[in-house]
Design an enzyme around this catalytic site. Sequence first.
Site, PDB file in Angstrom:
ATOM      1  N   ARG B 294       4.210   0.205  -5.342  1.00 51.92           N
ATOM      2  CA  ARG B 294       2.809   0.561  -5.082  1.00 51.92           C
ATOM      3  C   ARG B 294       2.214   1.361  -6.234  1.00 51.92           C
ATOM      4  NH1 ARG B 294       2.662   1.420   1.566  1.00 51.92           N
ATOM      5  NH2 ARG B 294       2.710  -0.827   1.880  1.00 51.92           N
ATOM      6  N   TYR B 429      -1.813  -7.326  -2.830  1.00 45.59           N
ATOM      7  CA  TYR B 429      -0.349  -7.329  -2.671  1.00 45.59           C
ATOM      8  C   TYR B 429       0.266  -5.925  -2.688  1.00 45.59           C
ATOM      9  CZ  TYR B 429       0.211  -8.110  -7.894  1.00 45.59           C
ATOM     10  OH  TYR B 429       0.188  -8.067  -9.256  1.00 45.59           O
ATOM     11  N   GLU B 430       1.524  -5.855  -2.294  1.00 44.82           N
ATOM     12  CA  GLU B 430       2.208  -4.569  -2.044  1.00 44.82           C
ATOM     13  C   GLU B 430       1.473  -3.735  -0.999  1.00 44.82           C
ATOM     14  OE1 GLU B 430       5.109  -4.310  -3.016  1.00 44.82           O
ATOM     15  OE2 GLU B 430       4.957  -5.960  -4.425  1.00 44.82           O
ATOM     16  N   GLY B 431       0.945  -4.399  -0.001  1.00 47.62           N
ATOM     17  CA  GLY B 431       0.149  -3.693   1.014  1.00 47.62           C
ATOM     18  C   GLY B 431      -1.295  -3.687   0.573  1.00 47.62           C
ATOM     19  N   GLN B 436      -3.037   0.669   2.566  1.00 47.01           N
ATOM     20  CA  GLN B 436      -2.812   1.935   1.844  1.00 47.01           C
ATOM     21  C   GLN B 436      -3.611   3.068   2.495  1.00 47.01           C
ATOM     22  OE1 GLN B 436      -0.562   1.909  -0.657  1.00 47.01           O
ATOM     23  NE2 GLN B 436      -0.408  -0.310  -0.374  1.00 47.01           N
TER      24      GLN B 436
END
Lengths: 572, 572
Positions: B294, B429-431, B436
């Site tokens: 992240r 992406y990555e959440g 977040q």
Amino acid sequence: MPYRAPVDDYQFIFDHVVDLDQVSQTDRFSEATPDLTNAILTEAARMCEDVLHPLQRVGDQNPAYLENGVVRTPPGFADGYKAIATGGWVSISAAPAHGGMGLPMALTTAVNDMISSACLSIQLNPLMTQGQIEALEHHASDAIKDVYLPKLVSGEWCGTMNLTEAQAGSDVGALRTKADPNGDGTYAITGQKIYISWGDNDFTENVCHLVLARLPDGPAGTKGISLFLVPKYIPDDTGQPGQANSLSVVSLEHKMGLHGSPTCVMQYDGATGWLIGKEHDGMRAMFTMMNNARLGVGGQGIGVAEGAYQHALAYALDRIQGRTPIDGGTGAIVDHADVRRMLMTMKADAFAARAIALACAVAIDMETATGTAEWAARAAFLTPIAKAFGTDTGIAVADMGVQVHGGMGYIEETGAAQYLRDVRVSAIYEGTNGIQAMDLVARKLSDGGEAAHALIDEIEAQAEAARSTLPDLAEPVWQASETLREGLDWMLARSDLNQRFAGAVPFLRAFARVLGAHYHLAAALAEGGTGPRSALARFYLARLLPEHEGLLAHATAGTDGLYALSPEDLSA
Amino acid sequence: MPYRAPVDDYQFIFDHVVDLDQVSQTDRFSEATPDLTNAILTEAARMCEDVLHPLQRVGDQNPAYLENGVVRTPPGFADGYKAIATGGWVSISAAPAHGGMGLPMALTTAVNDMISSACLSIQLNPLMTQGQIEALEHHASDAIKDVYLPKLVSGEWCGTMNLTEAQAGSDVGALRTKADPNGDGTYAITGQKIYISWGDNDFTENVCHLVLARLPDGPAGTKGISLFLVPKYIPDDTGQPGQANSLSVVSLEHKMGLHGSPTCVMQYDGATGWLIGKEHDGMRAMFTMMNNARLGVGGQGIGVAEGAYQHALAYALDRIQGRTPIDGGTGAIVDHADVRRMLMTMKADAFAARAIALACAVAIDMETATGTAEWAARAAFLTPIAKAFGTDTGIAVADMGVQVHGGMGYIEETGAAQYLRDVRVSAIYEGTNGIQAMDLVARKLSDGGEAAHALIDEIEAQAEAARSTLPDLAEPVWQASETLREGLDWMLARSDLNQRFAGAVPFLRAFARVLGAHYHLAAALAEGGTGPRSALARFYLARLLPEHEGLLAHATAGTDGLYALSPEDLSA
């Protein structure tokens, strides 16, 4: 993914927000009865939903290309165009004398909006033609009108705008294309133009270019520019396309989006052109065309916002993910607070932008019908706002549409990314949104702020009147209009235009934010403060309107410190 | 268009804004002297400028493709990767025991940032490997570590993350991939994973997949998920790639951007995997990897912001258009107030985002070096802000970069659009950035707001201290931090998490805005209030910081009226 044209939304805005009734009560537009309006919206909606929307993905995946000097358009575009032309949708507002419907620009704006939702690439073609029709109606000789207007109005021929050259973008006055008199009343046009949307196609009999060029005695800058009509095929004595003119498409651009719409580099090699308007007076004629096109491009943004919203909503209603956080939820991601926040934002901003554009169109119609300076000033003032806020909204909503889709949004097959790629150019062409904002704070305030103040007066008057019935909605609108007025007064007090330009973009956006609040309040008032439009208004006022304060702080910072970094510092 | 890595900017932020010195004074990172730091930044900069940046356009124009089951990468990517691997840039922060440099995450973050500026598509490969290295260092057995880590650290092999399935995106707990014990300590992995960045390539000897899957007795949801290491080629007794595993790349996605980076659908057909960490404890190990990733993805956004800024600045310094409005101007469009406003905004926001990311990295390093809960909480709190604000800034700056270019920005050959298309996925992406923000207002406030208040205390303390020397800068930062604290307290007072989620995204952004102001103030203080960094800080404080008030109004509106429109109303 189907598209459904929001006919009810246009109708509601016409009836309750921008007062189309005042237009239909004029002699000029007395035919625009509510029944006719609704019939037109319904008929256009059917075409957009059934014929045009299926072309949207096709155009993206099968870009227009150049083959032996002729632009080949995506599969189905010829039929889509034919549906637009034969339906009369090019010329809703064109003069009946040449076959147009003579109906209000408000209707044209609504229909353009829905065609843009359905398939932006193809919509750009008739939009350019509409601008050309209006320019010729105002500035061409009767002989030119008689030959060209019936063909343009029917859509048998189409029109383009040729302003930009490699060294002359926002600075149109730097153009070098020459026009040499041929001695027979025509001119030989020589030069290269770039970014010519729909500079050619394989489905109209002719393509008519309006070209800005300089006569041999034309002074430097914009004052030496004249406007010429340069057809691809020179009409013969019967008005049919005859000899090929000395012009060609050199190449097509590879663009981020709008792949279905050919963006041409045009070469004119002594092409035969006809002067439109007076010598050296081309900018005035061009502005007729551009003001029309600016509102139209704002409508493109709004149309894409609508399409992207519907597309994202359908996904959010379908996609199951996680536990619903609300009682009686659908189980789909539409239940999740942040997704709902995005969808409500998209819908609320699309409404605001649409209301602004239709208010601008109504002002144009009232100007046309009444000829009063007040309506002309209102139309002129709203045009850059409608263009910039409409397109910014289109981009922001399409961007949120991608986000609502999550990972799927980044995959081209989904179609969400196309909305964003397609609409991105709308903040650039027909004058960048920065140019729109500069126009707003300079030329559109050159009346000493009379038009701007009159608009804020109206906003305050409605808010004042709403205080007794809907105080929770009226108060924030009133407060915001006061803050906006302070910002306006700051602008007006700056005689150095660069001080205004430094904050022009945030100022325009702040104005749009407050205008949007005004129209949302109007919608809520029409509902008596209960119902979905009132709920959307409350959402907008609580969450989106507050942006205006930060924007006005930005807008009124002026050039203070703006140039504190040298080019070397900027590069460090 | 050349790229120049902003080594001085990293160094300045290290020295004066995020206090890297405190890291190098720990035993753990005592080798990270200023000299070494500078040497590493300089060396990495050379590679980014000379080797990687020329690959950026190549990757866009020659997308990765699948050929007989093998991913073929764009021309030159193999050499670019080799430069990254042999330079040791995969493993700046990896443990020396397996060949890493053991240096602070702050350095890794700075170098990832510049690799992202140079060529985002290729950078995503080592970023994934870095996360895998960290996950294995923390959770793998010694036997696994001994085989895999040296190869991953050297870059001979690379790593991927396999979380998402078609029905399990943000809701990872919905995954269905199975892991059946083989009876020999290994597991048979069966299932399909989507969106696997760099799921295969043609330049590393092996590709090691970390796969989330469910054991036969794994309970439903995230509590039943375990993590497995599944290599493309099963290492033989000597640790070299041996037998091909039962996995394959089914297809690659067609994406809006990042064409050089293959995004794979991966099929596992009883592929041999090794358990990493404990049974049913996969999410914990995955979070090790994801927190790293992240911050890394935040750095991608910042890197693209830098690249897009430099690209737009070069154009603005070169493009002549109109008359300069300022005395002694360059004559290029950089002189125009709105263009200058855009460039200053881009530069000021890139600085803010970079400082936030590096402050987060320093917190991670201090957590690593000291093991204190305070630093752990600081790192955890800053991670979602660094990710979301970094990527939002990347997108916004790239978008402004397109706008600075005018019509040229929409033409793909210019390269401006690629920055925007490439970076757009980083908010997903990555959440997603929504995830977040939800993490920030829920899990990261689950300490009762201790970490958040501590950070605001620091902001206020610096502003207080600056009042005597730089009152014009100190006051707005102090005021903003007070407003932010009110917003924080509003969040903390909401026991219903959905109330927080409704405004999570604007809250995160408001926090980032104020943090950015804090770091800009630190930069100005280091300069004594005069100089280019102070000028940039003044620009930020006057024009960008005011956004926080509107954001906080939005953030604290809660769910009030959010669900007032039914799904039918939304569709109307």
